[in-house]
Structure formats: C-alpha cells, structure tokens
Scaffold this motif. Structure first.
Motif, mmCIF file in Angstrom:
data_model
loop_
_atom_site.group_PDB
_atom_site.id
_atom_site.type_symbol
_atom_site.label_atom_id
_atom_site.label_comp_id
_atom_site.label_asym_id
_atom_site.label_seq_id
_atom_site.Cartn_x
_atom_site.Cartn_y
_atom_site.Cartn_z
ATOM 1 N N THR A 95 0.653 -0.823 0.233
ATOM 2 C CA THR A 95 0.395 0.183 -0.200
ATOM 3 C C THR A 95 0.802 1.510 -0.518
ATOM 4 O OG1 THR A 95 -1.959 -1.133 1.342
ATOM 5 C CG2 THR A 95 -1.747 1.380 1.078
ATOM 6 N N LEU A 96 2.382 1.488 0.731
ATOM 7 C CA LEU A 96 2.894 2.693 0.812
ATOM 8 C C LEU A 96 3.218 2.414 -0.145
ATOM 9 C CD1 LEU A 96 4.206 1.981 4.485
ATOM 10 C CD2 LEU A 96 2.393 3.730 3.805
ATOM 11 N N LEU A 97 4.203 1.380 -1.168
ATOM 12 C CA LEU A 97 4.454 2.051 -1.921
ATOM 13 C C LEU A 97 4.240 2.071 -3.269
ATOM 14 C CD1 LEU A 97 7.313 -1.159 -1.865
ATOM 15 C CD2 LEU A 97 7.899 1.543 -1.903
ATOM 16 N N PHE A 98 2.984 1.682 -4.027
ATOM 17 C CA PHE A 98 2.546 1.871 -5.002
ATOM 18 C C PHE A 98 0.764 2.647 -4.893
ATOM 19 C CE2 PHE A 98 4.748 -2.248 -5.996
ATOM 20 C CZ PHE A 98 5.353 -2.132 -6.617
ATOM 21 N N ASP A 114 6.570 -16.872 2.689
ATOM 22 C CA ASP A 114 6.405 -15.759 2.005
ATOM 23 C C ASP A 114 6.685 -14.225 2.445
ATOM 24 O OD1 ASP A 114 5.150 -15.252 0.107
ATOM 25 O OD2 ASP A 114 2.367 -15.193 1.131
ATOM 26 N N ILE A 115 7.401 -13.813 2.491
ATOM 27 C CA ILE A 115 7.667 -12.331 3.318
ATOM 28 C C ILE A 115 7.904 -11.441 1.577
ATOM 29 C CG2 ILE A 115 9.330 -10.990 4.048
ATOM 30 C CD1 ILE A 115 10.736 -13.904 5.588
ATOM 31 N N ASN A 116 7.140 -10.443 1.898
ATOM 32 C CA ASN A 116 6.703 -10.290 0.734
ATOM 33 C C ASN A 116 6.640 -8.779 0.582
ATOM 34 O OD1 ASN A 116 4.129 -10.081 0.368
ATOM 35 N ND2 ASN A 116 4.717 -11.922 -0.016
ATOM 36 N N ILE A 117 6.198 -8.002 -0.255
ATOM 37 C CA ILE A 117 5.701 -6.423 0.169
ATOM 38 C C ILE A 117 3.853 -6.386 1.103
ATOM 39 C CG2 ILE A 117 7.440 -4.914 -0.909
ATOM 40 C CD1 ILE A 117 5.194 -4.909 -2.844
ATOM 41 N N ALA A 118 3.499 -7.251 0.317
ATOM 42 C CA ALA A 118 2.535 -7.132 1.002
ATOM 43 C C ALA A 118 1.406 -7.949 2.670
ATOM 44 C CB ALA A 118 0.683 -8.409 -0.206
ATOM 45 N N PHE A 143 12.791 -3.580 -3.372
ATOM 46 C CA PHE A 143 11.663 -3.122 -3.627
ATOM 47 C C PHE A 143 11.759 -1.570 -2.777
ATOM 48 C CE2 PHE A 143 9.156 -6.858 -5.380
ATOM 49 C CZ PHE A 143 7.966 -6.367 -5.736
ATOM 50 N N LEU A 144 11.708 -1.638 -2.204
ATOM 51 C CA LEU A 144 12.479 0.042 -1.304
ATOM 52 C C LEU A 144 13.979 -0.021 -1.901
ATOM 53 C CD1 LEU A 144 12.318 -1.726 2.320
ATOM 54 C CD2 LEU A 144 10.539 -0.825 1.306
ATOM 55 N N LEU A 145 14.542 0.284 -2.016
ATOM 56 C CA LEU A 145 15.741 1.061 -2.644
ATOM 57 C C LEU A 145 15.061 0.896 -4.037
ATOM 58 C CD1 LEU A 145 18.893 -1.612 -2.142
ATOM 59 C CD2 LEU A 145 18.029 0.792 -1.003
ATOM 60 N N TYR A 146 14.597 0.941 -5.101
ATOM 61 C CA TYR A 146 13.520 1.027 -6.488
ATOM 62 C C TYR A 146 12.661 2.325 -5.991
ATOM 63 C CZ TYR A 146 15.990 -2.181 -9.786
ATOM 64 O OH TYR A 146 16.854 -2.524 -10.697
ATOM 65 N N SER A 147 12.360 2.571 -5.004
ATOM 66 C CA SER A 147 11.509 3.516 -4.861
ATOM 67 C C SER A 147 11.653 4.607 -5.140
ATOM 68 C CB SER A 147 10.319 3.357 -4.049
ATOM 69 O OG SER A 147 11.944 3.927 -2.158
#
Length: 293
Positions: free
Chosen positions: A127-130, A164-168, A230-234
């Motif tokens: 949610t925060l990223l997208f 299943d560690i992921n951004i969701a 994912f965080l670094l590419y933000s």
C-alpha cells in the motif's frame, strides 16, 4: 514445447478458473454485514490469494476487530484445504510475538474451514509503495529491514520458516514493523510430504518461486533481499537513469554503499549465503553506521 506440457498448462488454468468461480459463489455467505457463527460481523474483504480469502471482522461480543480467514485453495481440493488449515493454525498456535498475529479461534462455517486472528494495525508496504507512492532512501530501507529481521530470527528460533515475506505481508505502523500471513509457513526440521512438494512447487515454476519455497532458512533471506530491492527502487527514476525499456540489473541501476551491494548479493544467493539472521543484522548495523555519517 510438448503437447503434454500444453495440456498440463491448460488443465491447470481451467482448474484454477473453476475454483475461482466456486470461491466467488461461496462469497455470498461472507458478504459485508454478515455475522458468522453468531459472533463475527464482516466489515469488508481484505484480500484473497492462492490459499484463501481474508476478511476484516468485528467480534460482536467484545467489540474487538479481528481478521477471519477462509481457507479455500485454488489447487488441491478438500485434502489440500485441510492440510493448509492445519499448517497455518498450527504455526499461529506455536508463535507468540507482538509483531505476529495471535490466533483467536478455529471453526467450520457452512463447511468452510475458518479461523480468526489478531488484526495488525498499520499499512502494508504494498500500500505504501504503490498506492501512497512512498519512497525510501537507502538508510530508511535498511532501517526497515533491520526492524523486520528480529521477527524472522524469532520464527527461525522456534523452528518455523515464513516462506512468503513480501511487500503485501509486511505491515508498518510508525516505527513498528509486523509480519503477517503464515499460509506458507512450514517447520524447519520436518521434511515435506509428496503432496506438498507437488502442489506447492512444480518443476516448471520460475526459479525465484522455487527459491522462495525451499524448506531452508535461505528462502526467507532471499525474500528479504527482494523486499529490500523493492524499497531501494522506490527512489529510482528509470526515465532519468536509463534508456526506455533498458534493464541493466540492480547493481548498475542503483547507487548503493558497497556494503549494501554485498548484503544484497548474499541475500539473493549470488555470493556466499548467510547461515543465520544474526550475521545479517550485524552487517546491516555496520552499513547503517557508515550511512549515518
């Protein structure tokens, strides 16, 4: 490409579509406002995945909000559902940590396997990223990973992999980081059954999925590495940094501290993998000291 492979893919797709249709039909019993077992009022659907559907509910007895999960896998039928249900609720019963949902109750409703668990306040990284377009600097990204790692360490210490560690599944509330959805969690010590191997990972699955599902600590470390990317590419602007459509790989696209690059290589298994979480934490702490100055 063989005829057998094509038929296999068609059958898999048809079976999945059929199960999705059945799941949507069953959703009629789990509409917003419905009261399940006379106790849990559904406020809204939170989401659905390969193994089930999650709802935000309110316990009409206590007034407390909770999450109800209905286990309905898209593959494997009743036997698979029972296996997943037993695994996920069993994992939740074994774990006791403020950053991991607590299990509240288990029950069957209209022949559906259901359970309720603690609702974790905050917003997912997805949610925060997208949705909110939040960005994370290199230091902020590493700080978030640093807060996540002790949760992973706790799970491994009691013999459980998240897988299943992921951004969701990473939730942030202020400076607090939480880890949810144990649908794929498995015991570190026990070998998985043939049914699990066949239905969870297949030979033609992408290598990334196979690495994430391996019953070994490196599967969680690999997932943490992808989360960090994912965080670094933000903060990465592809239009400014590279020609349209070019994919040069993260090592060329991202400007990072050498320690962060080495950390990522080890997490992503392209250099000597980590063998325990504490070594990862030590390396992250050292990089953060450099980035602080």
């Amino acid at each position: 490409m063989s005829i057998r492979y094509i038929w296999k893919q068609l059958w898999r797709s048809l079976n999945k579509k059929t199960n999705e249709a059945v799941r949507l039909w069953d959703d009629l019993w789990f509409r917003e406002g419905s009261i399940i077992t006379g106790r849990y009022r559904i406020e809204r659907k939170l989401g659905m995945g390969s193994y089930g559907v999650a709802y935000l509910c309110r316990d009409v007895r206590s007034g407390q909000r909770c999450v109800m999960k209905r286990v309905t896998p898209l593959r494997g039928g009743t036997q698979r559902a029972q296996f997943i249900y037993a695994k996920e609720t069993g994992m939740l019963e074994l774990l006791s940590h403020p950053a991991i949902p607590a299990l509240y109750s288990k029950f069957r409703y209209r022949n559906h396997l259901c359970f309720t668990m603690e609702f974790m306040e905050g917003k997912s990284l997805d949610t925060l990223l997208f949705q909110e377009q939040c960005t994370f600097t290199e230091r902020e990204s590493l700080l978030l990973i640093r807060r996540l790692l002790p949760i992973v360490a706790y799970m491994h210490s009691v013999g459980i992999l998240h897988r299943d560690i992921n951004i969701a599944n990473v939730v942030v509330e202020g400076e607090r980081v939480k880890l949810i959805d144990l649908g794929l969690a498995r015991e570190l010590a026990n070998a998985e059954s043939v049914v699990e191997d066949v239905l969870d990972v297949e030979a033609d699955d992408p290598s990334e999925k196979i690495l994430r599902r391996t019953i070994h600590v490196t599967s969680d470390y690999y997932a943490v590495g992808h989360l960090l990317l994912f965080l670094l590419y933000s903060t990465y602007d592809q239009k400014e940094q590279a020609p349209a459509g070019a994919d040069r790989g993260w090592e060329l696209e991202l400007t990072l501290h050498p320690g962060t690059k080495k950390l990522l290589r080890r997490l992503l298994l392209t250099e000597q993998p980590y063998v325990n979480v504490q070594d990862i934490i030590i390396d992250v702490n050292q990089i953060l000291l450099y980035l602080k100055t």
